[in-house]
Write a protein that holds these residues in place. Structure first.
Motif, PDB file in Angstrom:
ATOM      1  N   GLY A  72      52.204  24.586  57.697  1.00 14.26           N
ATOM      2  CA  GLY A  72      51.877  25.108  56.304  1.00 14.26           C
ATOM      3  C   GLY A  72      53.193  25.427  55.644  1.00 14.26           C
ATOM      4  N   LEU A  73      53.879  26.186  56.543  1.00 12.48           N
ATOM      5  CA  LEU A  73      55.407  26.811  55.955  1.00 12.48           C
ATOM      6  C   LEU A  73      56.123  25.572  55.696  1.00 12.48           C
ATOM      7  CD1 LEU A  73      56.779  29.152  55.191  1.00 12.48           C
ATOM      8  CD2 LEU A  73      57.477  29.648  57.562  1.00 12.48           C
ATOM      9  N   ALA A  74      56.072  24.712  56.692  1.00 15.00           N
ATOM     10  CA  ALA A  74      56.991  23.355  56.286  1.00 15.00           C
ATOM     11  C   ALA A  74      56.705  22.596  55.135  1.00 15.00           C
ATOM     12  CB  ALA A  74      57.091  22.546  57.776  1.00 15.00           C
ATOM     13  N   LEU A  75      55.491  22.542  54.682  1.00 10.79           N
ATOM     14  CA  LEU A  75      55.033  21.957  53.471  1.00 10.79           C
ATOM     15  C   LEU A  75      55.629  22.804  52.227  1.00 10.79           C
ATOM     16  CD1 LEU A  75      51.411  20.875  54.623  1.00 10.79           C
ATOM     17  CD2 LEU A  75      53.125  19.440  54.114  1.00 10.79           C
ATOM     18  N   VAL A  76      55.282  23.840  52.378  1.00  6.02           N
ATOM     19  CA  VAL A  76      55.890  24.886  51.252  1.00  6.02           C
ATOM     20  C   VAL A  76      57.182  24.434  51.451  1.00  6.02           C
ATOM     21  CG1 VAL A  76      56.349  27.342  50.650  1.00  6.02           C
ATOM     22  CG2 VAL A  76      53.989  26.569  51.352  1.00  6.02           C
ATOM     23  N   GLN A  77      58.316  24.731  52.452  1.00  2.82           N
ATOM     24  CA  GLN A  77      59.716  24.569  52.382  1.00  2.82           C
ATOM     25  C   GLN A  77      60.314  23.276  51.937  1.00  2.82           C
ATOM     26  OE1 GLN A  77      60.286  25.327  56.381  1.00  2.82           O
ATOM     27  NE2 GLN A  77      60.854  27.478  56.187  1.00  2.82           N
ATOM     28  N   PHE A  78      59.380  22.038  52.041  1.00  2.00           N
ATOM     29  CA  PHE A  78      59.584  20.862  51.622  1.00  2.00           C
ATOM     30  C   PHE A  78      59.244  20.546  50.208  1.00  2.00           C
ATOM     31  CE2 PHE A  78      60.596  20.262  56.140  1.00  2.00           C
ATOM     32  CZ  PHE A  78      61.803  19.712  56.174  1.00  2.00           C
ATOM     33  N   ARG A  79      58.419  21.546  49.765  1.00  2.00           N
ATOM     34  CA  ARG A  79      57.922  21.557  48.402  1.00  2.00           C
ATOM     35  C   ARG A  79      56.716  20.611  48.269  1.00  2.00           C
ATOM     36  NH1 ARG A  79      60.558  25.134  45.585  1.00  2.00           N
ATOM     37  NH2 ARG A  79      62.939  25.473  45.915  1.00  2.00           N
ATOM     38  N   LEU A  80      55.819  20.258  49.314  1.00  4.60           N
ATOM     39  CA  LEU A  80      54.922  19.464  49.299  1.00  4.60           C
ATOM     40  C   LEU A  80      53.703  20.372  49.045  1.00  4.60           C
ATOM     41  CD1 LEU A  80      55.815  17.092  52.300  1.00  4.60           C
ATOM     42  CD2 LEU A  80      55.889  16.674  49.975  1.00  4.60           C
ATOM     43  N   LEU A  81      53.798  21.697  49.365  1.00  2.00           N
ATOM     44  CA  LEU A  81      52.619  22.668  49.172  1.00  2.00           C
ATOM     45  C   LEU A  81      53.066  23.587  48.200  1.00  2.00           C
ATOM     46  CD1 LEU A  81      49.803  23.416  50.105  1.00  2.00           C
ATOM     47  CD2 LEU A  81      50.810  24.732  51.728  1.00  2.00           C
ATOM     48  N   ASP A  82      52.374  24.035  47.361  1.00  2.00           N
ATOM     49  CA  ASP A  82      52.671  25.194  46.230  1.00  2.00           C
ATOM     50  C   ASP A  82      53.123  26.538  46.935  1.00  2.00           C
ATOM     51  OD1 ASP A  82      52.512  27.291  44.054  1.00  2.00           O
ATOM     52  OD2 ASP A  82      52.153  25.742  42.863  1.00  2.00           O
ATOM     53  N   SER A  83      54.097  27.174  46.460  1.00  2.00           N
ATOM     54  CA  SER A  83      54.496  28.441  47.122  1.00  2.00           C
ATOM     55  C   SER A  83      53.279  29.698  46.925  1.00  2.00           C
ATOM     56  CB  SER A  83      55.934  28.932  46.450  1.00  2.00           C
ATOM     57  OG  SER A  83      55.726  29.379  45.233  1.00  2.00           O
ATOM     58  N   ARG A  84      52.283  29.267  46.316  1.00  5.65           N
ATOM     59  CA  ARG A  84      51.381  30.340  46.037  1.00  5.65           C
ATOM     60  C   ARG A  84      50.512  30.357  47.287  1.00  5.65           C
ATOM     61  NH1 ARG A  84      48.798  28.495  40.442  1.00  5.65           N
ATOM     62  NH2 ARG A  84      49.452  26.548  41.508  1.00  5.65           N
ATOM     63  N   ALA A  85      50.739  29.513  48.257  1.00  6.00           N
ATOM     64  CA  ALA A  85      49.871  29.376  49.560  1.00  6.00           C
ATOM     65  C   ALA A  85      50.637  30.270  50.368  1.00  6.00           C
ATOM     66  CB  ALA A  85      49.835  27.909  49.832  1.00  6.00           C
ATOM     67  N   LEU A  86      51.688  30.753  50.191  1.00  5.79           N
ATOM     68  CA  LEU A  86      52.482  31.497  51.236  1.00  5.79           C
ATOM     69  C   LEU A  86      51.754  32.817  51.796  1.00  5.79           C
ATOM     70  CD1 LEU A  86      56.321  31.211  50.165  1.00  5.79           C
ATOM     71  CD2 LEU A  86      55.099  30.713  52.152  1.00  5.79           C
ATOM     72  N   PRO A  87      51.017  33.657  50.917  1.00  5.00           N
ATOM     73  CA  PRO A  87      50.415  34.576  51.417  1.00  5.00           C
ATOM     74  C   PRO A  87      49.427  34.266  52.303  1.00  5.00           C
ATOM     75  CG  PRO A  87      50.635  34.887  48.880  1.00  5.00           C
ATOM     76  CD  PRO A  87      51.171  33.499  49.500  1.00  5.00           C
ATOM     77  N   ALA A  88      48.605  33.293  52.211  1.00  2.00           N
ATOM     78  CA  ALA A  88      47.620  32.779  53.337  1.00  2.00           C
ATOM     79  C   ALA A  88      48.456  32.261  54.446  1.00  2.00           C
ATOM     80  CB  ALA A  88      46.557  31.825  52.557  1.00  2.00           C
ATOM     81  N   ILE A  89      49.574  31.408  54.215  1.00  2.00           N
ATOM     82  CA  ILE A  89      50.059  31.082  55.490  1.00  2.00           C
ATOM     83  C   ILE A  89      50.471  32.354  56.288  1.00  2.00           C
ATOM     84  CG2 ILE A  89      52.178  29.908  56.223  1.00  2.00           C
ATOM     85  CD1 ILE A  89      51.525  27.997  53.686  1.00  2.00           C
ATOM     86  N   GLY A  90      51.069  33.519  55.538  1.00  2.27           N
ATOM     87  CA  GLY A  90      51.446  34.606  56.311  1.00  2.27           C
ATOM     88  C   GLY A  90      50.314  35.187  57.148  1.00  2.27           C
TER      89      GLY A  90
END
Length: 148
Positions: A72-90
């Motif tokens: 999930g973090l990789a998807l956010v880092q490569f902008r394939l997933l919105d950064s709003r998902a970061l809290p759930a990923i955390g």
């Protein structure tokens, strides 16, 4: 900066499986496992034979949570997933940290209750390093995403 975070995060996709098979504990006497060295995978195998409910929980915490978090973090880092998902990923990384506490509790209980000799092995430190690195990478990625 983001390139370094991506490389470090992707390295966890290799390091987590190594940590799962690496020896976590060395024990002189453990009736539950009957092994000299216990890894996450060998511990899970023993749990599946004795306590399926606990095995499901530990499998989720030790295997699925950290690996899904890394992906999930990789998807956010490569902008394939919105950064709003970061809290759930955390939160997924924090669940993986619970597994380390389970292992530590197990060591304390065994040392205090029985005559077994238990010591941490290099896999425990590798798994701990992977989980802590994953949490730190999430924080740094979130900060970087807020800046730019």
């Amino acid at each position: 900066m983001m390139t370094s975070l991506r490389i470090l995060n992707l390295s966890l996709l290799v390091l987590f499986p190594v940590a799962w098979f690496a020896p976590l504990l060395r024990a002189a006497f453990l009736p539950l496992f009957g092994l000299n060295e216990i890894s996450i995978v060998s511990g899970l195998q023993a749990l599946w034979d004795s306590d399926v409910f606990l095995a499901v929980i530990v499998t989720a915490l030790a295997l699925f949570a950290p690996y899904l978090k890394t992906i999930g973090l990789a998807l956010v880092q490569f902008r394939l997933l919105d950064s709003r998902a970061l809290p759930a990923i955390g939160y997924m990384g924090k669940l993986a940290m619970a597994d380390i506490f389970l292992i530590a509790l197990y060591v304390v209980v065994v040392k205090g209750v029985s005559r077994a000799h238990v010591e941490g092995a290099w896999g425990l430190y590798l798994f701990t390093l992977c989980v802590l690195s994953s949490i730190i990478l999430s924080i740094l990625t979130e900060r970087h995403m807020r800046k730019g």
